[in-house]
Design a protein around this motif. Structure first.
Motif, short mmCIF file in Angstrom:
data_model
loop_
_atom_site.label_atom_id
_atom_site.label_comp_id
_atom_site.label_asym_id
_atom_site.label_seq_id
_atom_site.Cartn_x
_atom_site.Cartn_y
_atom_site.Cartn_z
N PRO A 54 -7.00 8.71 3.10
CA PRO A 54 -5.90 7.74 3.04
C PRO A 54 -4.52 8.40 3.14
N TYR A 55 -4.47 9.71 3.40
CA TYR A 55 -3.21 10.44 3.40
C TYR A 55 -2.96 11.18 4.71
N MET A 56 -1.66 11.40 5.02
CA MET A 56 -1.24 12.29 6.09
C MET A 56 -0.53 13.46 5.42
N LYS A 78 0.85 8.68 1.68
CA LYS A 78 -0.17 7.66 1.90
C LYS A 78 0.03 7.03 3.27
N LYS A 79 -1.06 6.90 4.02
CA LYS A 79 -0.98 6.28 5.34
C LYS A 79 -0.46 4.85 5.25
N SER A 80 -0.83 4.15 4.20
CA SER A 80 -0.36 2.77 4.05
C SER A 80 1.16 2.72 3.94
N LYS A 81 1.78 3.72 3.32
CA LYS A 81 3.25 3.78 3.23
C LYS A 81 3.87 3.99 4.60
N LEU A 82 3.22 4.81 5.43
CA LEU A 82 3.73 5.04 6.78
C LEU A 82 3.69 3.76 7.59
N LEU A 83 2.64 2.96 7.42
CA LEU A 83 2.52 1.70 8.15
C LEU A 83 3.52 0.65 7.68
N GLU A 84 4.00 0.76 6.44
CA GLU A 84 4.97 -0.17 5.90
C GLU A 84 6.38 0.11 6.40
N GLY A 85 6.58 1.27 7.01
CA GLY A 85 7.91 1.68 7.45
C GLY A 85 8.52 0.69 8.43
N ASP A 86 9.86 0.60 8.39
CA ASP A 86 10.57 -0.31 9.28
C ASP A 86 11.38 0.43 10.34
N GLY A 87 11.11 1.71 10.49
CA GLY A 87 11.82 2.51 11.48
C GLY A 87 12.95 3.34 10.89
#
Length: 113
Positions: A54-56, A78-87
């Motif tokens: 689940p991590y990068m 956490k990969k989920s945090k990366l996907l939540e990014g807005d740019g």
């Protein structure tokens, strides 16, 4: 070298290296941008993305032409945090590398995603 380094970043997905930035010579405050080769895309399905870990990991290393490259620090995100990014740019504190399979807190250095 205490006065300077030649840093680059390895982006790791478990044991798989997903990206390696170009090295930026002679700096203690590197900034990786599109112009310095830091933008990358991972082409995968959402299921495959989360399948193994689940991590990068972002491993900042100092390039050394005469010996092994030195690990300057790591950030585990956490990969989920990366996907939540807005740019927008997000900075993560680097942890000091304390040897294979261990990391301790360092404090000052940061890596951005």
């Amino acid at each position: 070298d205490i006065l300077s380094s030649d840093p680059y970043v390895l982006v790791k997905d478990g044991s798989t290296e997903r990206h390696r930035t170009d090295m930026i010579p002679n700096t203690l405050n590197p900034v990786w941008t599109l112009a310095t080769g830091s933008l990358f895309l991972i082409r995968t399905t959402l299921t495959e993305f989360f399948e193994y870990t689940p991590y990068m990991g972002f491993v900042v290393k100092d390039y050394d032409s005469l010996g092994g490259d030195e690990v300057l620090g790591t950030a585990i995100v956490k990969k989920s945090k990366l996907l939540e990014g807005d740019g927008d740019r997000i900075e993560y504190e680097l942890k000091q590398y304390a040897g294979k399979n261990s990391v301790v807190s360092s404090g000052a250095k940061k890596v951005s995603t």
